[in-house]
Enzyme design. Structure first.
Site, PDB file in Angstrom:
ATOM      1  N   GLU A 125       0.830  -1.211   0.000  1.00  0.00           N
ATOM      2  CA  GLU A 125       0.000   0.000   0.000  1.00  0.00           C
ATOM      3  C   GLU A 125       0.865   1.261   0.000  1.00  0.00           C
ATOM      4  O   GLU A 125       0.557   2.231  -0.686  1.00  0.00           O
ATOM      5  CB  GLU A 125      -0.947  -0.006   1.214  1.00  0.00           C
ATOM      6  CG  GLU A 125      -2.018  -1.088   1.158  1.00  0.00           C
ATOM      7  CD  GLU A 125      -2.861  -1.040  -0.122  1.00  0.00           C
ATOM      8  OE1 GLU A 125      -3.182   0.063  -0.582  1.00  0.00           O
ATOM      9  OE2 GLU A 125      -3.171  -2.105  -0.678  1.00  0.00           O
ATOM     10  N   GLU A 187      -0.760  -2.512 -10.089  1.00  0.00           N
ATOM     11  CA  GLU A 187      -0.631  -3.612  -9.138  1.00  0.00           C
ATOM     12  C   GLU A 187       0.758  -4.261  -9.208  1.00  0.00           C
ATOM     13  O   GLU A 187       1.400  -4.493  -8.191  1.00  0.00           O
ATOM     14  CB  GLU A 187      -1.704  -4.675  -9.399  1.00  0.00           C
ATOM     15  CG  GLU A 187      -3.057  -4.316  -8.835  1.00  0.00           C
ATOM     16  CD  GLU A 187      -2.973  -3.869  -7.389  1.00  0.00           C
ATOM     17  OE1 GLU A 187      -2.314  -4.523  -6.574  1.00  0.00           O
ATOM     18  OE2 GLU A 187      -3.569  -2.825  -7.081  1.00  0.00           O
TER      19      GLU A 187
HETATM   20 ZN   LIG Z   1      -2.544  -2.754  -4.815  1.00  0.00          ZN
END
Ligand SMILES: [Zn+2]
Length: 255
Positions: A125, A187
């Protein structure tokens, strides 16, 4: 006139180019990191207003400890780091807003299992935040929808719309009720940067593979998936990508 417009757009483009740490990818972001951080702080204040902070001292301390270790190596001198644990067992989620405001929901802790698992999520994060993924996504959306002058104005005036946009851009549906998945590129990049951050902070990056395998298992055969997974599309390619970057991350790992 047309030439002037092209030149103008080119200048805007060059001025708004940012470089993502570690991956060195160039991204186009239409507002300054100061504006972004100020929005992040406001969005965080809104989250605090609507959430119940956990009183479980031990777990709160654990989140703080992991957070501070990773923040130390994230190298963001302007960030004012804060780590909170929100008491909500039904929300499987965690986030880091620009400016270093991090929240974990108690619902994600069983999936993390232990300190290493928390470090995987924390590093991932924080990686999204330092790579400015939310801001990039907001910029892309706004270029498409509104045109950059209006964006600049909305961000400058810190309108509720701008705050909502940043919450949504960071995968946080608490106040807006809408969850946008990060792009696959974001991602993979956050996985890569996260691996390096956790390794630098003294956590074994191999644990990331185990964590995402647990996630994959949880996802299988489920029709409704928790927030964290709906904003973090997971598949075998993701785990392969993490494995590919492990040797590089391990160079930073010095337990
Ligand atoms: Zn992520």
């Amino acid at each position: 006139m047309k030439k002037l417009l092209i030149l103008f757009s080119l200048i805007i483009f060059i001025l708004s180019c940012a470089t993502v740490p570690y991956s060195q990818r160039k991204s186009v972001i239409l507002f300054s990191s100061e504006q972004e951080m100020s929005l992040g702080e406001q969005a965080f204040a809104e989250v605090l207003k609507t959430s119940r902070i956990s009183e479980d001292k031990e777990k709160v301390e654990l989140i703080k400890r992991v957070g501070e270790r990773i923040a130390k190596v994230a190298d963001q001198p302007k960030y004012k780091w804060e780590f909170i644990l929100i008491d909500d067992n039904n929300t499987v989620n965690a986030f880091c807003l620009p400016g270093g405001k991090v929240a974990f929901y108690t619902g994600i802790l069983p999936l993390c299992q232990d300190e290493d698992g928390i470090a995987v999520v924390m590093a991932h994060e924080i990686a999204h935040a330092i790579a400015r993924h939310g801001a990039e996504r907001m910029s892309q959306g706004m270029i498409a929808e509104l045109g950059q002058n209006i964006v600049a104005l909305a961000v400058e005036k810190k309108t509720p719309e701008a705050r909502k946009a940043i919450l949504t851009a960071y995968g946080l549906g608490v106040t807006v009720g809408v969850l946008l998945p990060y792009s696959r590129q974001h991602e993979y990049e956050a996985d890569y940067i996260g691996l390096i951050l956790m390794a630098k902070a003294g956590y074994d990056p191999n644990k990331a593979v185990e964590f995402w395998q647990r996630m994959l298992k949880l996802q299988e055969g489920k029709t409704t998936i928790p927030e964290f997974l709906s904003t973090h599309p997971n598949d075998k390619n993701r785990i392969e990508n993490i494995k590919k970057h492990l040797p590089e991350a391990l160079k930073y790992y010095n337990p």
